[in-house]
Design a protein around this motif. Sequence first.
Motif, PDB file in Angstrom:
ATOM      1  N   UNK A   1       0.865  -1.196   0.000  1.00  0.00           N
ATOM      2  CA  UNK A   1       0.000   0.000   0.000  1.00  0.00           C
ATOM      3  C   UNK A   1       0.898   1.242   0.000  1.00  0.00           C
ATOM      4  N   UNK A   2       0.340   2.346  -0.504  1.00  0.00           N
ATOM      5  CA  UNK A   2       1.149   3.547  -0.734  1.00  0.00           C
ATOM      6  C   UNK A   2       1.827   4.056   0.528  1.00  0.00           C
ATOM      7  N   UNK A   3       1.089   4.061   1.655  1.00  0.00           N
ATOM      8  CA  UNK A   3       1.656   4.584   2.909  1.00  0.00           C
ATOM      9  C   UNK A   3       2.930   3.855   3.294  1.00  0.00           C
ATOM     10  N   UNK A   4       2.884   2.526   3.249  1.00  0.00           N
ATOM     11  CA  UNK A   4       4.071   1.731   3.603  1.00  0.00           C
ATOM     12  C   UNK A   4       5.218   2.012   2.632  1.00  0.00           C
ATOM     13  N   UNK A   5       4.873   2.083   1.330  1.00  0.00           N
ATOM     14  CA  UNK A   5       5.914   2.308   0.304  1.00  0.00           C
ATOM     15  C   UNK A   5       6.629   3.637   0.538  1.00  0.00           C
ATOM     16  N   UNK A   6       5.837   4.677   0.802  1.00  0.00           N
ATOM     17  CA  UNK A   6       6.425   6.023   0.980  1.00  0.00           C
ATOM     18  C   UNK A   6       7.322   6.021   2.212  1.00  0.00           C
ATOM     19  N   UNK A   7       6.848   5.413   3.288  1.00  0.00           N
ATOM     20  CA  UNK A   7       7.637   5.356   4.528  1.00  0.00           C
ATOM     21  C   UNK A   7       8.957   4.613   4.282  1.00  0.00           C
ATOM     22  N   UNK A   8       8.894   3.491   3.583  1.00  0.00           N
ATOM     23  CA  UNK A   8      10.114   2.679   3.378  1.00  0.00           C
ATOM     24  C   UNK A   8      11.132   3.405   2.491  1.00  0.00           C
ATOM     25  N   UNK A   9      10.627   4.062   1.434  1.00  0.00           N
ATOM     26  CA  UNK A   9      11.555   4.781   0.543  1.00  0.00           C
ATOM     27  C   UNK A   9      12.217   5.940   1.303  1.00  0.00           C
ATOM     28  N   UNK A  10      11.428   6.637   2.132  1.00  0.00           N
ATOM     29  CA  UNK A  10      11.990   7.744   2.917  1.00  0.00           C
ATOM     30  C   UNK A  10      13.003   7.267   3.947  1.00  0.00           C
ATOM     31  N   UNK A  11      12.924   5.980   4.294  1.00  0.00           N
ATOM     32  CA  UNK A  11      13.836   5.472   5.319  1.00  0.00           C
ATOM     33  C   UNK A  11      14.954   4.581   4.773  1.00  0.00           C
ATOM     34  N   UNK A  12      15.251   4.771   3.471  1.00  0.00           N
ATOM     35  CA  UNK A  12      16.480   4.173   2.928  1.00  0.00           C
ATOM     36  C   UNK A  12      16.416   2.728   2.486  1.00  0.00           C
ATOM     37  N   UNK A  13      15.210   2.175   2.285  1.00  0.00           N
ATOM     38  CA  UNK A  13      15.130   0.769   1.877  1.00  0.00           C
ATOM     39  C   UNK A  13      15.670   0.557   0.463  1.00  0.00           C
ATOM     40  N   UNK A  14      15.518   1.596  -0.390  1.00  0.00           N
ATOM     41  CA  UNK A  14      15.933   1.447  -1.790  1.00  0.00           C
ATOM     42  C   UNK A  14      17.431   1.174  -1.889  1.00  0.00           C
ATOM     43  N   UNK A  15      18.199   1.907  -1.081  1.00  0.00           N
ATOM     44  CA  UNK A  15      19.658   1.717  -1.100  1.00  0.00           C
ATOM     45  C   UNK A  15      20.024   0.289  -0.662  1.00  0.00           C
ATOM     46  N   UNK A  16      19.311  -0.205   0.349  1.00  0.00           N
ATOM     47  CA  UNK A  16      19.585  -1.582   0.826  1.00  0.00           C
ATOM     48  C   UNK A  16      19.312  -2.609  -0.281  1.00  0.00           C
ATOM     49  N   UNK A  17      18.202  -2.404  -0.990  1.00  0.00           N
ATOM     50  CA  UNK A  17      17.846  -3.351  -2.069  1.00  0.00           C
ATOM     51  C   UNK A  17      18.832  -3.243  -3.241  1.00  0.00           C
ATOM     52  N   UNK A  18      19.294  -2.015  -3.526  1.00  0.00           N
ATOM     53  CA  UNK A  18      20.259  -1.861  -4.628  1.00  0.00           C
ATOM     54  C   UNK A  18      21.604  -2.512  -4.256  1.00  0.00           C
ATOM     55  N   UNK A  19      21.989  -2.385  -2.993  1.00  0.00           N
ATOM     56  CA  UNK A  19      23.223  -3.061  -2.546  1.00  0.00           C
ATOM     57  C   UNK A  19      23.077  -4.571  -2.708  1.00  0.00           C
ATOM     58  N   UNK A  20      21.893  -5.071  -2.352  1.00  0.00           N
ATOM     59  CA  UNK A  20      21.646  -6.509  -2.461  1.00  0.00           C
ATOM     60  C   UNK A  20      21.739  -6.949  -3.924  1.00  0.00           C
ATOM     61  N   UNK A  21      21.113  -6.182  -4.819  1.00  0.00           N
ATOM     62  CA  UNK A  21      21.158  -6.522  -6.247  1.00  0.00           C
ATOM     63  C   UNK A  21      22.594  -6.508  -6.759  1.00  0.00           C
ATOM     64  N   UNK A  22      23.357  -5.536  -6.276  1.00  0.00           N
ATOM     65  CA  UNK A  22      24.758  -5.419  -6.689  1.00  0.00           C
ATOM     66  C   UNK A  22      25.558  -6.676  -6.383  1.00  0.00           C
ATOM     67  N   UNK A  23      25.196  -7.304  -5.258  1.00  0.00           N
ATOM     68  CA  UNK A  23      25.924  -8.514  -4.854  1.00  0.00           C
ATOM     69  C   UNK A  23      25.540  -9.709  -5.712  1.00  0.00           C
ATOM     70  N   UNK A  24      24.487  -9.542  -6.530  1.00  0.00           N
ATOM     71  CA  UNK A  24      24.012 -10.682  -7.318  1.00  0.00           C
ATOM     72  C   UNK A  24      24.026 -10.414  -8.822  1.00  0.00           C
ATOM     73  N   UNK A  25      24.863  -9.466  -9.259  1.00  0.00           N
ATOM     74  CA  UNK A  25      24.894  -9.168 -10.696  1.00  0.00           C
ATOM     75  C   UNK A  25      25.596 -10.289 -11.450  1.00  0.00           C
ATOM     76  N   UNK A  26      26.815 -10.599 -11.033  1.00  0.00           N
ATOM     77  CA  UNK A  26      27.592 -11.642 -11.721  1.00  0.00           C
ATOM     78  C   UNK A  26      27.237 -13.006 -11.129  1.00  0.00           C
ATOM     79  N   UNK A  27      26.751 -13.924 -11.954  1.00  0.00           N
ATOM     80  CA  UNK A  27      26.386 -15.283 -11.496  1.00  0.00           C
ATOM     81  C   UNK A  27      25.588 -15.241 -10.198  1.00  0.00           C
ATOM     82  N   UNK A  28      24.671 -14.305 -10.137  1.00  0.00           N
ATOM     83  CA  UNK A  28      23.918 -14.132  -8.883  1.00  0.00           C
ATOM     84  C   UNK A  28      22.846 -15.186  -8.694  1.00  0.00           C
ATOM     85  N   UNK A  29      22.223 -15.132  -7.535  1.00  0.00           N
ATOM     86  CA  UNK A  29      21.133 -16.035  -7.208  1.00  0.00           C
ATOM     87  C   UNK A  29      19.846 -15.489  -7.854  1.00  0.00           C
ATOM     88  N   UNK A  30      19.270 -16.261  -8.751  1.00  0.00           N
ATOM     89  CA  UNK A  30      18.127 -15.788  -9.543  1.00  0.00           C
ATOM     90  C   UNK A  30      16.919 -15.457  -8.659  1.00  0.00           C
TER      91      UNK A  30
END
Length: 557
Positions: A297-326
């Motif tokens: 829901x929008x409220x949760x999404x806005x709160x999470x983005x404002x509190x830095x969740x996007x950076x955490x998810x991008x770091x996670x994706x970065x760790x799985x670029x080369x031969x990552x876990x699908x």
Amino acid sequence: MDNLSDTLKKLKITAVDKTEDSLEGCLDCLLQALAQNNTETSEKIQASGILQLFASLLTPQSSCKAKVANIIAEVAKNEFMRIPCVDAGLISPLVQLLNSKDQEVLLQTGRALGNICYDSHSLQAQLINMGVIPTLVKLLGIHCQNAALTEMCLVAFGNLAELESSKEQFASTNIAEELVKLFKKQIEHDKREMIFEVLAPLAENDAIKLQLVEAGLVECLLEIVQQKVDSDKEDDITELKTGSDLMVLLLLGDESMQKLFEGGKGSVFQRVLSWIPSNNHQLQLAGALAIANFARNDGNCIHMVDNGIVEKLMDLLDRHVEDGNVTVQHAALSALRNLAIPVINKAKMLSAGVTEAVLKFLKSEMPPVQFKLLGTLRMLIDAQEAAEQLGKNVKLVERLVEWCEAKDHAGVMGESNRLLSALIRHSKSKDVIKTIVQSGGIKHLVTMATSEHVIMQNEALVALALIAALELGTAEKDLESAKLVQILHRLLADERSAPEIKYNSMVLICALMGSESLHKEVQDLAFLDVVSKLRSHENKSVAQQASLTEQRLTVES
């Protein structure tokens, strides 16, 4: 086995006379014979017709009911004996015995019912209709100290919980409370595993999800994760996976999810966040899936983005670029896609560099990853600048055109088409259109206009109208070879076409008049007949556009 024949004859007589000592002796002999050779003894029991007499020995007053139930449980291990047991009318008296106070009677009765109904959904449904679920839940609460009875109840719950019709009955009992209470007491892996097998199908029901959360299951699951996360024992790895999967399942219910989110302050939400940077793939996966579920829901999404969740998810994706876990890639992209839905989040996520992070997975050959990548990009490009930047990215556009032909993966094909169209609609840029024409994307947009989904047809027609308005010369040949004019004629002539499809098809026809060759095709196809009929269309916008189009066609002819 001759003794067995004598025993069966004797049993027939004593079952009628109810001579207790002889009866007990005969039943003991039968149990012994079953222990030695179950199949052969069962066949003889069936042939003797003794099953029909068992119903009368299963009354609450009968002193040998536990032994009779035990014999039924043993014979019903054989598939060929299950229907004869039903035909002998044994189910109803057995169900009645579940109200007994005697633990041995309860155990043997439960076994007998379980074996008779094993693998038969219709018989299990019959038990549910006879009200065994509330009775068994009550038994679990009363006899939780009796390991054999507890196990019998759990096996029964596991079988019955597979049936959709059971969920409502389970939800009206205190099963959640009883199972969580039992779970907290268990130390052995096998026993916990049995409880997990009951929890998983039950937790598919939203009402039960909430009851499990309120009964404190989540705290138990978090504790398991904490205990097992660093272990390399097979049992512990299994339990970590089962526990974290169940946790994610509980978050699929709207109420249970919101209760655990607690405005982003909830301790459960905080703990789940800490799984994302972990080094354990299972926890990274569960963490990303949990965020995707919180982001419903929008409220949760806005709160999470404002509190830095996007950076955490991008770091996670970065760790799985080369031969990552699908599965981790898929889960993290799902979370980002959901977070990008509220309008206010789009610009923040773009400036955080989400598109760059997502584009690293363009080379993925895994359809589930491709699907989520496309969905995430499509959610982010409402802004003109972002659409223009991505639409001029030749590598991206070429990959989209390639995926538009992924016939084996309808989801990927649909999302690629929708993203191509969105790049044009949101950028309104000549450069983007040129890139798409040069990459061979036009034919796919024309095909998309014939989709069975009105929303996709519409998106295609709007994109094609922009192409015709901004870069008709560049796209002319491709529009011709894709037979766009014939398709528009078909859409306008088809009574089933939605009003907005008719409207946008006419707008597009007018835009195509600027091309000599396409104009000629329009004239050859007698569009005037079709369009003039639409002047009396019940939809005002369609009727008005039909008048304008008719004027244009008349003038141009």
